[in-house]
Design a protein around this motif. Structure first.
Motif, PDB file in Angstrom:
ATOM      1  N   MET A 192      36.351 -92.133  51.586  1.00  0.00           N
ATOM      2  CA  MET A 192      37.183 -92.011  52.785  1.00  0.00           C
ATOM      3  C   MET A 192      36.710 -92.985  53.876  1.00  0.00           C
ATOM      4  O   MET A 192      37.521 -93.591  54.581  1.00  0.00           O
ATOM      5  CB  MET A 192      37.132 -90.574  53.312  1.00  0.00           C
ATOM      6  N   ALA A 232      37.877 -87.970  58.583  1.00  0.00           N
ATOM      7  CA  ALA A 232      39.326 -87.808  58.720  1.00  0.00           C
ATOM      8  C   ALA A 232      39.722 -87.642  60.186  1.00  0.00           C
ATOM      9  O   ALA A 232      40.754 -88.184  60.630  1.00  0.00           O
ATOM     10  CB  ALA A 232      39.788 -86.598  57.908  1.00  0.00           C
ATOM     11  N   LYS A 275      42.386 -90.181  61.871  1.00  0.00           N
ATOM     12  CA  LYS A 275      43.679 -89.743  62.394  1.00  0.00           C
ATOM     13  C   LYS A 275      43.836 -90.083  63.877  1.00  0.00           C
ATOM     14  O   LYS A 275      44.944 -90.371  64.345  1.00  0.00           O
ATOM     15  CB  LYS A 275      43.849 -88.240  62.172  1.00  0.00           C
ATOM     16  N   TRP A 307      44.968 -87.634  54.766  1.00  0.00           N
ATOM     17  CA  TRP A 307      43.672 -87.226  55.291  1.00  0.00           C
ATOM     18  C   TRP A 307      43.514 -85.700  55.272  1.00  0.00           C
ATOM     19  O   TRP A 307      42.467 -85.181  54.835  1.00  0.00           O
ATOM     20  CB  TRP A 307      43.494 -87.734  56.725  1.00  0.00           C
ATOM     21  N   GLU A 308      44.521 -84.975  55.764  1.00  0.00           N
ATOM     22  CA  GLU A 308      44.394 -83.524  55.859  1.00  0.00           C
ATOM     23  C   GLU A 308      44.322 -82.880  54.480  1.00  0.00           C
ATOM     24  O   GLU A 308      43.564 -81.928  54.266  1.00  0.00           O
ATOM     25  CB  GLU A 308      45.557 -82.956  56.665  1.00  0.00           C
ATOM     26  N   TRP A 362      43.123 -84.240  51.790  1.00  0.00           N
ATOM     27  CA  TRP A 362      41.789 -84.554  51.253  1.00  0.00           C
ATOM     28  C   TRP A 362      40.728 -83.605  51.815  1.00  0.00           C
ATOM     29  O   TRP A 362      39.865 -83.139  51.084  1.00  0.00           O
ATOM     30  CB  TRP A 362      41.421 -85.999  51.568  1.00  0.00           C
ATOM     31  N   VAL A 363      40.795 -83.343  53.109  1.00  0.00           N
ATOM     32  CA  VAL A 363      39.812 -82.449  53.713  1.00  0.00           C
ATOM     33  C   VAL A 363      39.989 -81.031  53.183  1.00  0.00           C
ATOM     34  O   VAL A 363      39.006 -80.300  52.981  1.00  0.00           O
ATOM     35  CB  VAL A 363      39.915 -82.476  55.256  1.00  0.00           C
TER      36      VAL A 363
END
Length: 766
Positions: A166, A555, A559, A570-571, A573-574
């Motif tokens: 990331m 992330a 963002k 991103w969200e 992935w988290v």
């Protein structure tokens, strides 16, 4: 702040009761809670967690206790009950904290809240996460609009594969390849040397090769302090008759003898295993000459009786052998002896062991990489191994020993300043952007750019950058001139006390802590020194509900700082790190096939290693003999008898810049780190008495004064013309421009210095 000083010879082995006592001392020092006492039993085990210290391999069938003394210290350091809370920071200014030493800064404990630096009060103050991300994003956005190349994205070697992937994507979406990392300071010489020689940037050895090898040639690495779990493999190899031949300036106890703390009989009887069959104290920077001397002896043996070299292998698999042989045969024994600091008979003796061994392994560490000719030194070791076909042979191969627990893995998933090492076209396809193609900044380049005022923003993903780099004084002075500095960390260190105009200290979860995200508990992965990937599961309660995981922090910054990109989830992935691993597999399908399933493989999921199969991904399609540029790897010419070669050292009570305490047990130094180890002959010649106060002054052509004072001279078994003192304190002596050619690794293992007795001015010393 240091304890009572005592210097005396330590007679014990590596391991043994000394290791057990050290473990308990550090558990008490860290104030580890009883609820976490079982952590060590899960360390480096399947379904457990990967050690946050070194990157040594994790066996498929682990020992009952698959941890070492320093690995236990790292675990205690993370699970400490000590806390660096907002109340702590309200009571201490940055100016005051800068007067504290490294040990006392970190022992304050785990960071608990996100913090913003307030220049008016010279203190860190608590801040809301959303507010922190918003301002960081705004600052990064303004810099990006002017020139995105003015921001550096540094990564230490502890971040997981998921976080690292990331992070490299964040940097490239931002608009640069400024991704220096701790490898730039340690093993970049390996990453440059090996592709030219054998076609891959990492070693060829797996853990099971230790069961098949006939001889191990060790260069510039200290497993007793830096990777003690390796002593299990070395002990087992020695016991079955494997010859271990060591080339190292200092006698390191872990390479001499070992008592296994996991063996009741050894602990009760005091039994020891001899590790090195032969131990040669090579001069700092003299490894090239020592290797060439062994090669010369092999060629002489071949000429006399034949049967030494693997001619079939050389003909089929190598390029440049004749030129290398000619180079070696032209070298005189007298010059080789002078440059290596060894006798001809010693080099011939070592060569005889090599000649009679079918499968030979070459192991090395920063004692080879951190020299002016670090790249050449490694390539000379490859040449030595190629002579008898010891690359791509069971039990043979080359084995660079990495430091940080995932420093090699970060490179595998894109943390690299060189665009040629990253599948940029694949990233462009997956995420719908045009990745930058210009080469980014190495660590040395980043330091130079900061000194010149060309960097306006610095994001640090872990580590202690300012303490680890050369030119400490000028770097600390230049640091506050940056507009934005952001540090992601678990503990306070000196780098956090020098801040840009806008500065944040963001606390993250440790690897041992439960990582609960939207889709439940998460798992991360790391790569070890033998190119195997391992899953790591945190299970302990986070020290604060204010902590965020490293992926969540990356992330959050991304963002806030980048335009919205629907192709970068991103969200998602988290919420689910398995989706990050899917993205890693999509980017590197050959390396990470079936990643989410295979990451649980006992002993690790193996990365493909072409050279291990004797497939040479080089320009010639073969393994290449590379000619040495010189016989000495050092910046020191050896012409001035008053100039010594300084070797920077790690203590037994230390891992990289983390100082666990002041007890370097194996060297017998307790209560201080302000020492200078000197050879008896040099002390007599320079008229320095044992225990005298001295200073060190760098011998450099730029005439910039670099000094380190207040050192106690200690007579020690170190080669004439060499001296030793501790890292990172000695970084003040290393010029930024004294780095390895091609790789830019700071040349910290043979720094030309003069010893100045107390009371003598520097000009007089000259």
């Amino acid at each position: 702040m240091q304890a009572h000083q005592r210097i005396r010879y330590y007679s014990g082995p590596a391991g043994g009761w000394g290791s057990v006592k050290s473990l308990f001392r550090n558990a008490l020092r860290s104030r580890v809670r009883l609820a976490t006492a079982d952590a060590l039993l899960r360390q480096n085990k399947p379904k457990g967690f990967a050690c946050v210290s070194c990157a040594w391999a994790k066996p498929a069938e682990p020992h009952p206790a698959e941890f070492c003394e320093n690995g236990a210290k790292a675990t205690f350091w993370e699970l400490t009950s000590r806390r660096a809370t907002p109340e702590f920071f309200s009571g201490h200014t940055a100016a005051e904290l800068r007067s504290w030493d490294d040990h006392h800064l970190e022992i304050t404990g785990r960071l608990t809240h996100p913090l913003r630096f307030d220049h008016a009060s010279d203190r860190y103050v608590p801040v809301d996460w959303d507010a922190a991300f918003s301002e960081i994003g705004e600052e990064l956005g303004r810099i990006r609009a002017e020139d995105p190349k003015q921001v550096v994205f540094y990564a230490s070697g502890r971040a997981s594969l998921e976080t690292s992937y990331m992070y490299q994507l964040l940097a490239r979406l931002y608009g640069n390849n400024n991704l220096p990392d701790s490898s730039n300071m340690c093993h970049e010489s390996t990453s440059v040397a090996l592709p030219e020689s054998i076609g891959q940037p990492v070693g060829t050895v797996r853990l099971d090769d230790f069961e098949r090898t006939d001889a191990i040639f060790f260069f510039g690495q200290n497993p007793g302090s830096n990777s003690p779990r390796m002593l299990h493999q070395l002990q087992e190899a020695s016991r079955r008759g494997c010859s271990i031949v060591t080339f190292n300036p200092l006698k390191e106890r872990g390479l001499e003898r070992f008592t296994n703390p996991q063996s009741p009989s050894e602990m009760l009887t005091g039994a020891e295993t001899r590790i090195s069959e032969r131990y040669y104290q090579v001069k700092a920077g003299g490894d090239i000459a020592a290797m060439i001397g062994m090669c010369k002896s092999l060629f002489e043996r071949e000429a006399a009786s034949g049967g030494i070299l693997d001619h079939a292998f050389l003909s089929q698999h190598t390029q440049g052998f004749d030129a290398f042989r000619s180079f070696v045969e032209e070298q005189s024994w007298a010059v080789l002896e002078k440059e290596a600091g060894l006798s001809r008979s010693e080099m011939e003796e070592a060569a005889a062991i090599y000649a009679r061994s079918n499968a030979v392994m070459g192991i090395y560490g920063m004692g080879l990489t951190q020299h002016k000719l670090g790249v050449t030194t490694i390539q000379t070791l490859v040449n030595f191994l190629l002579l008898r076909g010891n690359i791509g042979k069971p039990g043979g191969g080359i084995c660079p020993v990495r430091g940080h627990s995932n420093v090699q893995g970060q490179r595998t998933v894109g943390i690299a300043e060189k665009p040629s090492l990253v599948p940029l076209d694949k990233l462009a396809e997956l995420y719908g952007f045009d990745p930058p193609r210009e080469e980014g900044l190495t660590t040395v380049d980043a330091c130079r750019a900061i000194l010149n005022g060309d960097v306006r923003g610095f994001i640090g993903l872990g580590g202690n950058f300012l303490r680890a780099v050369p030119e400490t004084g000028p770097m600390e002075e230049a640091w506050p001139r940056m507009r934005l500095t952001v540090q992601v960390a678990t503990k306070l260190n000196r780098s956090h006390l020098f801040n840009g105009e806008v500065a944040y200290l963001l606390p993250c979860l440790g690897r041992l802590e439960r990582d609960e995200q939207a889709n439940g508990p998460q798992v991360v992965t790391v790569e070890d020194s033998t190119s195997c990937f391992h899953a790591s599961v945190g299970r302990y309660r986070p020290v604060s509900d204010q902590l965020r995981s490293e992926p969540a922090i990356v992330a959050g910054i991304a963002k806030a700082a980048l335009p919205e990109n629907p192709k970068v989830p991103w969200e998602e992935w988290v919420a689910d790190y398995g989706k990050i691993r899917d993205a890693i597999e999509a980017t590197y399908p050959k390396v990470f096939k079936d990643f989410n399933r295979r990451m649980w493989t006992p002993g690790g999921m193996e990365k493909p290693l072409a050279a291990r199969e004797r497939k040479w991904e080089t320009e010639t399609g073969k393994a290449n003999f590379k000619l040495p540029q010189a016989l000495s790897a050092s910046f020191d010419t050896g012409n001035d008898p008053h100039v010594l070669r300084l070797i920077t050292l790690r203590s037994n009570d230390q891992f990289n810049t983390t100082i666990y305490g002041y007890r370097d047990r194996f060297r017998g130094i307790e209560g201080t780190r302000d020492v200078l180890l000197l050879n008896r002959q040099d002390m007599a010649r320079l008229k320095i008495e044992d225990g005298a106060q001295v200073s060190l002054q760098t011998e450099a052509s730029d005439n910039v004064p670099r000094t380190l004072s207040g050192l106690r001279a200690v007579e020690y078994d170190i080669p004439p013309g060499c001296c030793g003192a501790y890292y990172p304190e000695c970084n003040v002596l290393i010029p930024l421009w004294q780095h390895a050619e091609k790789s830019k690794v700071p040349a910290a293992k043979s720094v030309p210095v003069r010893v100045v007795p107390a009371g003598i001015g520097l000009q007089a010393a000259e």
